[in-house]
Design an enzyme around this catalytic site. Structure first.
Site, mmCIF file in Angstrom:
data_model
loop_
_atom_site.group_PDB
_atom_site.id
_atom_site.type_symbol
_atom_site.label_atom_id
_atom_site.label_comp_id
_atom_site.label_asym_id
_atom_site.label_seq_id
_atom_site.Cartn_x
_atom_site.Cartn_y
_atom_site.Cartn_z
ATOM 1 N N ASP A 1 0.683 -1.252 -0.133
ATOM 2 C CA ASP A 1 0.123 -0.120 -0.131
ATOM 3 C C ASP A 1 0.782 1.266 -0.047
ATOM 4 O O ASP A 1 0.394 2.340 0.435
ATOM 5 C CB ASP A 1 -0.820 0.001 1.292
ATOM 6 C CG ASP A 1 -0.159 0.043 2.421
ATOM 7 O OD1 ASP A 1 1.044 -0.515 2.433
ATOM 8 O OD2 ASP A 1 -0.994 0.220 3.711
ATOM 9 N N GLU B 1 11.385 7.142 3.929
ATOM 10 C CA GLU B 1 9.901 7.471 3.971
ATOM 11 C C GLU B 1 9.788 8.797 3.039
ATOM 12 O O GLU B 1 10.302 9.975 3.389
ATOM 13 C CB GLU B 1 9.491 7.849 5.137
ATOM 14 C CG GLU B 1 9.660 6.715 6.116
ATOM 15 C CD GLU B 1 8.918 5.565 6.095
ATOM 16 O OE1 GLU B 1 8.022 5.709 5.221
ATOM 17 O OE2 GLU B 1 9.138 4.480 6.906
HETATM 18 ZN ZN LIG Z 1 6.666 0.801 4.394
#
Ligand SMILES: [Zn+2]
Ligand SMILES: *[C@@H]1O[C@H](CO)[C@@H](O)[C@H](O)[C@H]1NC(C)=O
Ligand SMILES: *[C@@H]1O[C@H](CO)[C@@H](O)[C@H](O)[C@H]1NC(C)=O
Ligand SMILES: *[C@@H]1O[C@H](CO)[C@@H](O)[C@H](O)[C@H]1NC(C)=O
Length: 491
Positions: A126, A307
């Site tokens: 996801d 990230e």
């Molecule tokens: Zn991740």
């Protein structure tokens, strides 16, 4: 098999009770930014329960490549940019989707005395931004190979391997785990937890990565995630399972690498949540079985977990801007493999052969292996420091040299002398330090005990003479190559 599963569940329960609840690396931003770590996944640390699918799947996926689209994009890239790339698969997902890798280099598939870097996207199904960005990155390098110095530097001096999707099955059902609903970033062997030691339980995607790293020695790497904006570095786990800064031996090196990414990014380093846009994994929240720590411990590879967007699954129309924000970061991180650190090769003084030995830095408890074929080593290090570099090879005398590492890379070649063991073989080595030792030994044995004494004597003299010539050649070759690369040191 049943027993195995039961014992695993039992083990998980024990571990769960001692673990502080860790949500996923790249988890929900809301709970993270407020510093709370509510459990968003029940069950064991590996097995995930079905998550709520809030948004309609069709909306979310709009504008993103499907798995078929991604494969097509990879094949199109291969056709268009065949001069600087090759395509290969490292295995298949649970549902049989090939895990395609793009290798970018002027000599793809050939072993060279160059560092290798890998990017892995879509570890979590996801978190699809990474797979899109990696296709954009490959194409950007291809399109700019003539115009851009960074693109050229990467093509000429690095072997860049790109795995856009490690978890195509999870992607297709828009869920974090793979088809077996296992979080792949919790599926690797761990230094503090025995949870994943059972090889039979390992997911095919994880196994593919582990086998890949047996084949290719990567100097550094990054996996791309979403749900936050930060460059995360080891350790991810702590021995006491609590959340606190837990530095690995190369803490300084990793802080430098993570900062290379965050400072080149549009606004990652401006983070109010993470100072400088970087974080030690364990001080954020500890995880066990992650890919990052495994890379550093077991594969000699310096891996970051990046990230790259606060929103895990942003609207596809935001992808071009997210790519722009990350482009320089990605390029600079890969280029840092040749622009910084200590590099060189290890040779034997007797034959000139490359010696695939080990490089250590005094005060840092970590060993970097030299390449198998060329004995080239690539040691990432924080710049602006004094380091003592030690080269060791079994059977050879170790050598240490002190360097001042500035902002740029330094080259140090090592020429090691064989250890001379007293008695056995000493006479042999003093006569001839050739690599063809067995032959020399045979000749010598003949010289002492054979019937045609004179012939063997002449042969031994010729052999010794040839060896001396060979050594001179090697030394003069090395000093010549030293003159070409100005900063190079030979010790
Ligand atoms: Zn991740
Ligand atoms: C966890 O979530 C609940 C609501 O779902 C909330 O009441 C609670 O304050 C949260 N934080 C902690 C630390 O439990
Ligand atoms: C970075 O920029 C994006 C887009 O403008 C914004 O949404 C995000 O909040 C910014 N993050 C930081 C840390 O400044
Ligand atoms: C160095 O690291 C190894 C693990 O890689 C560990 O077993 C050893 O105790 C460490 N040595 C020191 C001096 O910290």
């Amino acid at each position: 098999m049943k027993e195995l599963i039961f014992s695993r569940i039992f083990l998980s329960l024990i571990l769960l009770s001692s673990f502080s609840p860790a949500i996923a690396r790249g988890g929900e931003l809301t709970s993270l930014s407020s510093g709370l770590r509510n459990i968003s996944y029940a069950g064991s640390t590996r097995r995930l329960f079905q998550e709520n699918q809030s948004q309609s799947s069709v909306d979310k996926a709009h504008g993103y490549m499907t798995n078929a689209d991604l494969e097509k994009a990879i094949m199109e890239f291969a056709r268009r940019c065949s001069n600087i790339s090759r395509i290969y698969s490292i295995g298949k997902s649970v549902n049989g989707v090939p895990l395609w890798v793009i290798e970018i280099s002027d000599k793809p598939g050939k072993e060279e005395a160059e560092p290798a870097f890998k990017f892995i996207g879509n570890v979590h199904g996801d978190e699809p931004v990474g797979r899109e960005l990696l296709i954009l990155l490959a194409n950007w390098i291809c399109d700019n190979q003539m115009k851009d110095p960074l693109a050229r530097l990467i093509i000429q001096n690095v072997h860049l391997h790109i795995l856009p999707s490690m978890n195509p099955d999870g992607f297709s059902i828009k869920r974090r785990g793979n088809a077996n609903n296992i979080d792949l970033n919790r599926d690797f062997p761990d230094q503090f937890s025995p949870l994943n030691d059972d090889e039979d339980m390992r997911q095919p995607e994880t196994r593919a990565i582990m086998n890949w790293l047996k084949e290719i020695h990567f100097t550094a790497s990054a996996s791309l995630h979403g749900g936050a904006l930060v460059a995360n570095y080891p350790w991810d786990g702590t021995p006491d399972r609590k959340s606190h800064y837990f530095s690995c031996p190369d803490d300084e090196t990793f802080r430098f690498m993570a900062s290379t990414y965050s400072r080149s990014h549009y606004n990652m380093s401006l983070s109010t949540e993470f100072q400088g846009g970087i974080t030690n994994g364990a001080s954020w929240y500890p995880i066990y079985g992650g890919m990052q720590d495994w890379n550093y411990i077991y594969a000699g590879c310096f891996e970051l977990t990046l990230e790259i967007s606060d929103n895990k699954w942003p609207d596809a129309k935001e992808l071009p801007i997210i790519w722009e924000y990350n482009r320089m970061s990605m390029l600079n991180l890969v280029a840092s493999l040749v622009k910084t650190g200590v590099h060189g090769r290890i040779f034997s003084s007797d034959s000139g052969r490359p010696l695939p030995g080990f490089i250590m830095i005094k005060g840092i408890n970590y060993t970097v292996k030299a390449g198998r074929a060329f004995a080239d080593y690539h040691r990432m290090l924080a710049p602006e420091g004094k380091y003592q570099v030690v080269a060791t090879v079994p059977g050879y005398k170790l050598k240490t040299t002190s360097i001042w590492l500035g902002a740029e890379a330094t080259t140090v070649d090592f020429i090691l002398d064989p250890e001379v063991t007293p008695g056995d073989g000493k006479l042999l080595k003093s006569i001839c330090d050739c690599n063809n030792e067995r032959e020399a030994r045979r000749v010598l044995a003949g010289f002492f005990w054979g019937p045609h004494l004179e012939i063997y004597f002449v042969l031994a003299v010729i052999l010794a003479f040839l060896c001396i010539l060979l050594q001179r050649r090697i030394k003069s070759n090395l000093s010549r190559s030293r003159q070409i690369t100005k900063r190079s040191i030979v010790v």
